[in-house]
Scaffold this motif. Structure first.
Motif, PDB file in Angstrom:
ATOM      1  N   LYS A   1      53.649   3.848  22.550  1.00 52.46           N
ATOM      2  CA  LYS A   1      53.803   4.467  21.228  1.00 52.46           C
ATOM      3  C   LYS A   1      52.478   4.435  20.473  1.00 52.46           C
ATOM      4  CE  LYS A   1      58.688   3.473  20.828  1.00 52.46           C
ATOM      5  NZ  LYS A   1      59.649   2.428  20.523  1.00 52.46           N
ATOM      6  N   GLY A   2      52.279   5.484  19.663  1.00 55.28           N
ATOM      7  CA  GLY A   2      51.075   5.516  18.831  1.00 55.28           C
ATOM      8  C   GLY A   2      49.887   6.165  19.524  1.00 55.28           C
ATOM      9  N   ARG A   3      49.988   6.399  20.858  1.00 58.09           N
ATOM     10  CA  ARG A   3      48.887   7.069  21.565  1.00 58.09           C
ATOM     11  C   ARG A   3      48.904   8.557  21.237  1.00 58.09           C
ATOM     12  NH1 ARG A   3      46.813   4.529  26.439  1.00 58.09           N
ATOM     13  NH2 ARG A   3      46.064   2.565  25.623  1.00 58.09           N
ATOM     14  N   LYS A   4      47.779   9.079  20.777  1.00 60.77           N
ATOM     15  CA  LYS A   4      47.705  10.515  20.483  1.00 60.77           C
ATOM     16  C   LYS A   4      47.250  11.253  21.743  1.00 60.77           C
ATOM     17  CE  LYS A   4      46.557   9.759  15.636  1.00 60.77           C
ATOM     18  NZ  LYS A   4      45.458   9.654  14.675  1.00 60.77           N
ATOM     19  N   PRO A   5      47.906  12.377  22.075  1.00 57.94           N
ATOM     20  CA  PRO A   5      47.460  13.129  23.264  1.00 57.94           C
ATOM     21  C   PRO A   5      46.004  13.570  23.082  1.00 57.94           C
ATOM     22  CG  PRO A   5      49.532  14.005  22.391  1.00 57.94           C
ATOM     23  CD  PRO A   5      49.029  13.023  21.386  1.00 57.94           C
ATOM     24  N   ILE A   6      45.242  13.532  24.169  1.00 56.09           N
ATOM     25  CA  ILE A   6      43.828  13.941  24.116  1.00 56.09           C
ATOM     26  C   ILE A   6      43.762  15.462  24.004  1.00 56.09           C
ATOM     27  CG2 ILE A   6      41.643  13.954  25.424  1.00 56.09           C
ATOM     28  CD1 ILE A   6      42.853  11.393  26.882  1.00 56.09           C
ATOM     29  N   VAL A   7      42.933  15.957  23.078  1.00 55.62           N
ATOM     30  CA  VAL A   7      42.746  17.409  22.909  1.00 55.62           C
ATOM     31  C   VAL A   7      41.650  17.849  23.873  1.00 55.62           C
ATOM     32  CG1 VAL A   7      42.021  19.230  21.308  1.00 55.62           C
ATOM     33  CG2 VAL A   7      43.448  17.328  20.488  1.00 55.62           C
ATOM     34  N   THR A   8      41.956  18.836  24.718  1.00 57.55           N
ATOM     35  CA  THR A   8      40.975  19.300  25.717  1.00 57.55           C
ATOM     36  C   THR A   8      40.530  20.720  25.401  1.00 57.55           C
ATOM     37  OG1 THR A   8      42.053  17.913  27.384  1.00 57.55           O
ATOM     38  CG2 THR A   8      40.582  19.619  28.200  1.00 57.55           C
ATOM     39  N   ARG A   9      39.208  20.941  25.446  1.00 55.51           N
ATOM     40  CA  ARG A   9      38.636  22.265  25.171  1.00 55.51           C
ATOM     41  C   ARG A   9      37.704  22.651  26.316  1.00 55.51           C
ATOM     42  NH1 ARG A   9      41.941  22.632  21.898  1.00 55.51           N
ATOM     43  NH2 ARG A   9      41.869  22.447  19.633  1.00 55.51           N
ATOM     44  N   HIS A  10      37.663  23.944  26.634  1.00 58.98           N
ATOM     45  CA  HIS A  10      36.732  24.455  27.639  1.00 58.98           C
ATOM     46  C   HIS A  10      35.665  25.271  26.915  1.00 58.98           C
ATOM     47  CE1 HIS A  10      35.951  27.667  30.960  1.00 58.98           C
ATOM     48  NE2 HIS A  10      34.976  26.771  30.910  1.00 58.98           N
ATOM     49  N   LEU A  11      34.386  24.878  27.047  1.00 61.09           N
ATOM     50  CA  LEU A  11      33.283  25.611  26.420  1.00 61.09           C
ATOM     51  C   LEU A  11      32.319  26.103  27.497  1.00 61.09           C
ATOM     52  CD1 LEU A  11      32.349  23.291  23.379  1.00 61.09           C
ATOM     53  CD2 LEU A  11      33.932  25.207  23.385  1.00 61.09           C
TER      54      LEU A  11
ATOM     55  N   GLY B   1      42.089   4.216  22.121  1.00 64.35           N
ATOM     56  CA  GLY B   1      42.234   3.587  20.805  1.00 64.35           C
ATOM     57  C   GLY B   1      43.222   4.377  19.973  1.00 64.35           C
ATOM     58  N   ALA B   2      43.260   4.078  18.672  1.00 63.18           N
ATOM     59  CA  ALA B   2      44.227   4.744  17.788  1.00 63.18           C
ATOM     60  C   ALA B   2      43.704   6.103  17.308  1.00 63.18           C
ATOM     61  CB  ALA B   2      44.502   3.849  16.582  1.00 63.18           C
ATOM     62  N   GLU B   3      42.382   6.356  17.462  1.00 66.53           N
ATOM     63  CA  GLU B   3      41.792   7.601  16.948  1.00 66.53           C
ATOM     64  C   GLU B   3      42.097   8.789  17.859  1.00 66.53           C
ATOM     65  OE1 GLU B   3      40.520   7.403  14.019  1.00 66.53           O
ATOM     66  OE2 GLU B   3      40.684   5.220  14.032  1.00 66.53           O
ATOM     67  N   GLN B   4      42.034   9.989  17.241  1.00 71.91           N
ATOM     68  CA  GLN B   4      42.193  11.209  18.040  1.00 71.91           C
ATOM     69  C   GLN B   4      41.009  11.331  18.999  1.00 71.91           C
ATOM     70  OE1 GLN B   4      44.716  13.883  18.069  1.00 71.91           O
ATOM     71  NE2 GLN B   4      43.554  13.993  19.954  1.00 71.91           N
ATOM     72  N   SER B   5      41.282  11.601  20.277  1.00 67.84           N
ATOM     73  CA  SER B   5      40.198  11.748  21.251  1.00 67.84           C
ATOM     74  C   SER B   5      40.135  13.157  21.806  1.00 67.84           C
ATOM     75  CB  SER B   5      40.394  10.752  22.396  1.00 67.84           C
ATOM     76  OG  SER B   5      40.124   9.449  21.947  1.00 67.84           O
ATOM     77  N   PHE B   6      38.956  13.495  22.353  1.00 73.71           N
ATOM     78  CA  PHE B   6      38.705  14.866  22.818  1.00 73.71           C
ATOM     79  C   PHE B   6      38.043  14.845  24.193  1.00 73.71           C
ATOM     80  CE2 PHE B   6      38.503  14.611  18.248  1.00 73.71           C
ATOM     81  CZ  PHE B   6      39.275  15.686  17.807  1.00 73.71           C
ATOM     82  N   CYS B   7      38.372  15.874  24.989  1.00 74.52           N
ATOM     83  CA  CYS B   7      37.696  16.078  26.272  1.00 74.52           C
ATOM     84  C   CYS B   7      37.133  17.493  26.254  1.00 74.52           C
ATOM     85  CB  CYS B   7      38.692  15.915  27.418  1.00 74.52           C
ATOM     86  SG  CYS B   7      37.962  16.240  29.033  1.00 74.52           S
ATOM     87  N   ILE B   8      35.823  17.618  26.468  1.00 75.50           N
ATOM     88  CA  ILE B   8      35.183  18.936  26.442  1.00 75.50           C
ATOM     89  C   ILE B   8      34.676  19.257  27.844  1.00 75.50           C
ATOM     90  CG2 ILE B   8      33.304  20.319  25.475  1.00 75.50           C
ATOM     91  CD1 ILE B   8      33.596  18.598  22.927  1.00 75.50           C
ATOM     92  N   LEU B   9      35.171  20.354  28.389  1.00 72.07           N
ATOM     93  CA  LEU B   9      34.797  20.778  29.738  1.00 72.07           C
ATOM     94  C   LEU B   9      33.713  21.851  29.616  1.00 72.07           C
ATOM     95  CD1 LEU B   9      38.467  21.243  31.014  1.00 72.07           C
ATOM     96  CD2 LEU B   9      37.043  19.219  31.342  1.00 72.07           C
ATOM     97  N   MET B  10      32.485  21.537  29.998  1.00 70.96           N
ATOM     98  CA  MET B  10      31.379  22.497  29.939  1.00 70.96           C
ATOM     99  C   MET B  10      31.245  23.182  31.295  1.00 70.96           C
ATOM    100  SD  MET B  10      30.208  22.255  26.854  1.00 70.96           S
ATOM    101  CE  MET B  10      28.786  23.322  27.044  1.00 70.96           C
ATOM    102  N   SER B  11      31.102  24.506  31.287  1.00 70.26           N
ATOM    103  CA  SER B  11      30.939  25.206  32.566  1.00 70.26           C
ATOM    104  C   SER B  11      29.981  26.378  32.408  1.00 70.26           C
ATOM    105  CB  SER B  11      32.285  25.731  33.066  1.00 70.26           C
ATOM    106  OG  SER B  11      32.605  26.935  32.419  1.00 70.26           O
TER     107      SER B  11
END
Length: 701
Positions: free
Chosen positions: A453-463, A589-599
């Protein structure tokens, strides 16, 4: 005189001989007639369609034409020498050209004779020609193998082709074996199973896989042989699971005592998820049966497998047993040790760590404390399996990322106690259900399918490359909030030098964008010394550097809750499961996390699907199913190296229904006839007795 049988050495087959036999053994692993028959075609060409010469188009892949050789001449000198034949039907004329095997063509291809020519049409100076056509006399002679409406195509190699064992040559050998030995092919499946699933007989299947009488006969042959492959694979796995339960008694963990209760009620700083509770309950039930537990726990990165492992180890301690946890790398072992001691403090039980770099003096003290029972939980790497490491009473072994350990290494741990310890295998690489059934078919499988509980899903972006400045700006914003960033580059063995250049160029770019003294960068890659690598990682773990630039060495084993961005460079070069593992390094952690896919801007169709999948879902099991579809089972989980999936026809991504049928049939079979004593199962019993090399059913009663 030697009379060949279906199991005869391949050199005795007409048309093979010692030299070709040697090549077949080295190149394809074919030693006998039977092994040749199990070398299946990889595709088929429809030979029912005949073209007229006037109908030919350059874009046609392969064509067959009926015509007459009306002329033939040798042209050119030395290496430019070739034979050109005029080939005519009632609609026109084309040229057939040979650059090799000229003597054979000169002697065997006759003027005035009618042939079927088969090959790829090419256009040169406005004239159609076929280079190196396959020629058959017309009409085709009737053989046991029928009239080849679907022509089998076999994989060959350059060395085999030089000895005329191209696809056509292998096809010819298959025809000889089938004509001479078809009747000797034994049926290896019980009649009632063939009847239940309406499966073709083994003989008919072997004939139709090589020389299909029709498209529907080919389908039936493929289904029969796929079922057989998956059936016998499952039979071995489920049998070994059953034998183990008959042969290996397990320590009884009847008491949920002081350690488990105190940890759960007073120390555990968060509430367990329902999935974690379910898996702990499954471990409890397993360890009360008096049989060795063999359980696989699958769960996404961050799903809480470590807590499940710790509570299982405390259960062992409550019942007077020691426990150990083995990880594939020192970094991961240390991380587990820190997680366990972080949760337990110095309360309840004594936890120690043993790795290759443990000093000698410390090591001998540790050995003593382990033998006396003072150490109740030992965490370590391969160092745990050394003969010097002796436990007082080992009751539970936890193995993390088990596909990285060989079978023999794992077995050494089992032998460290009179009663083999219970085994709990953990993996953070979600495995598709079909692959789990085949890779781990002899284990009971538990799935932790929810995050704490409390885990925020990681936001993933493709750039794309053109959006790099936007990515730098986002990194700057997050670092100013006090967060940390991973930047990961691919490192693929074939091009290590090139990849290192990419890594170095990337570091220069980052240093320009994030100058000292405000920004510190840690650098970690596989060509660094371990001490330097650990120093750089520690700097990042302690928050002394804001950016960690690394190759995939950080895929497993660094836990930094403050890191909130994972940037993956050249993301199109990574497999799906690797991308998912890397993404799991953030979001702790408790903060919002991000994954950025560079291609880059140019992506293959498969690369595009991978990156779109990552953006669309965080569900590791969904990702693993797509990964199986894209890559096939051989590349996943190191199965090619392990030799577990030696499947010649079956495809785990496509044949899930057949696998489920085969597995459920065996489960029913063992429920009804556990020792395979019924006459109807005699074929299966003799197969297993042969496979188990002398450990027969009759000896384990």
């Amino acid at each position: 005189m030697y009379t060949a049988t279906i199991d005869a050495p391949i050199e005795y087959l007409k048309g093979v001989g010692p030299m070709r036999a040697d090549l077949l053994k080295k190149e394809l692993g074919i030693y006998t007639y039977a092994q040749l028959l199990h070398y299946y075609p990889f595709r088929y060409i429809d030979r029912t369609r005949f073209y007229k010469i006037a109908e030919l188009q350059p874009e046609l892949p392969l064509v067959q034409i009926v015509g007459r050789i009306t002329g033939k001449e040798l042209i050119g000198e030395k290496h430019k020498k070739r034979i050109v034949a005029k080939f005519t039907d009632d609609s026109g004329t084309i040229e057939l050209v040979w650059f090799q095997s000229l003597k054979w063509v000169d002697e065997h291809v006759e003027r005035g004779k009618v042939y079927i020519a088969f090959g790829k049409p090419n256009v040169f100076n406005g004239q159609f020609s076929i280079s190196h056509p396959e020629l058959e006399t017309y009409p085709r002679p009737q053989t046991l193998a029928g009239n080849l409406t679907l022509q089998p195509i076999y994989n060959s190699t350059e060395k085999l082709k030089k000895r005329f064992l191209d696809s056509k040559g292998i096809q010819q050998l298959q025809r000889i074996v089938l004509e001479q030995h078809l009747r000797e092919i034994p049926e290896n499946m019980p009649a009632y199973i063939l009847e239940k699933y309406r499966l073709m007989s083994k003989r008919d299947a072997m004939l139709n896989i090589h020389f299909p009488g029709s498209a529907s006969a080919l389908q039936l042959a493929q289904r029969r042989l796929k079922f057989e492959e998956l059936f016998f694979l499952q039979l071995q796995l489920l049998n070994s699971k059953k034998l183990r339960s008959l042969k290996f008694k397990g320590a009884l963990f009847n008491t949920v005592g002081h350690n488990v209760n105190t940890f759960y009620k007073e120390i555990l700083p968060f509430e367990l998820t329902n999935a974690q509770k379910r898996v702990i309950k499954e471990v409890r039930l397993d360890t009360q049966r008096g049989v060795q537990m063999n359980r696989l726990v699958q769960g996404d990165v961050g799903s809480g497998k470590t807590v499940v492992a710790l509570m299982s180890m405390l259960l062992a301690n409550d019942n007077g047993y020691q426990a150990c946890m083995m990880a594939p790398t020192e970094i991961l072992a240390r991380q587990h040790y820190e997680s366990l001691t972080g949760l337990l403090g110095d309360k309840l039980v004594k936890v120690a760590i043993l790795t290759g770099s443990t000093p000698k003096k410390q090591r001998s003290k540790l050995h003593e404390a382990l033998e006396s029972g003072e150490i109740q939980i030992l965490v370590g790497t391969h160092a745990l399996i050394e003969d010097k490491v002796q436990f007082q009473n080992l009751g539970l072994v936890v193995i993390d990322e088990q596909h990285r350990f060989g079978v023999e290494q794992r077995a050494k741990l089992w032998r460290k106690n009179q009663i083999p310890p219970h085994i709990l295998v953990m993996t953070a690489t979600p495995i598709p259900r079909t692959l789990a059934m085949t890779l781990y078919g002899d284990l009971d499988v538990s799935v932790i399918d929810e995050l704490p509980k409390g885990r925020k899903p990681i936001v993933t972006r493709h750039l794309y490359e053109g959006q790099r400045l936007r990515m730098f700006g986002f990194m700057r914003e997050e670092i100013q909030k006090g967060r940390q960033v991973y930047v990961v580059y691919p490192l693929i063995k074939e091009s290590e030098k090139l990849d290192l250049l990419h890594l170095e160029a990337g570091i220069e770019q980052l240093r320009y964008q994030f100058p000292l003294p405000n920004y510190q960068i840690s650098i970690v890659h596989g060509q660094m010394k371990n001490a330097d690598k650990n120093f750089e990682m520690q700097k990042f773990v302690e928050g002394k550097s804001q950016i960690m630039v690394a190759t995939t060495v950080i895929e497993v084993g660094v836990n930094v809750p403050n890191a909130s961005i994972m940037i993956i460079e050249n993301a199109e070069r990574f497999g799906l499961s690797q991308l998912h593992q890397l993404r799991g390094r953030v979001g702790r952690g408790a903060e919002q996390s991000f994954c950025i896919l560079m291609s880059g801007n140019k992506l293959s169709k498969e690369g595009k699907v991978r990156l779109e999948t990552m953006v669309k879902t965080n569900n590791g099991f969904e990702i693993s199913e797509i990964d199986l579809q894209l890559r096939g089972p051989g590349d996943i989980q190191g199965t090619q190296q392990s030799g577990v999936l030696d499947l010649k026809l079956a495809d785990l991504a496509q044949d899930q229904v057949i696998l489920a049928e085969a597995r459920s049939t065996i489960i029913e079979l063992f429920d009804e006839d556990p020792m395979l004593d019924h006459p109807k199962n005699s074929l299966l019993k003799s197969y297993l007795n042969k496979k188990n090399q002398g450990i027969t059913f009759d000896k384990i009663s």
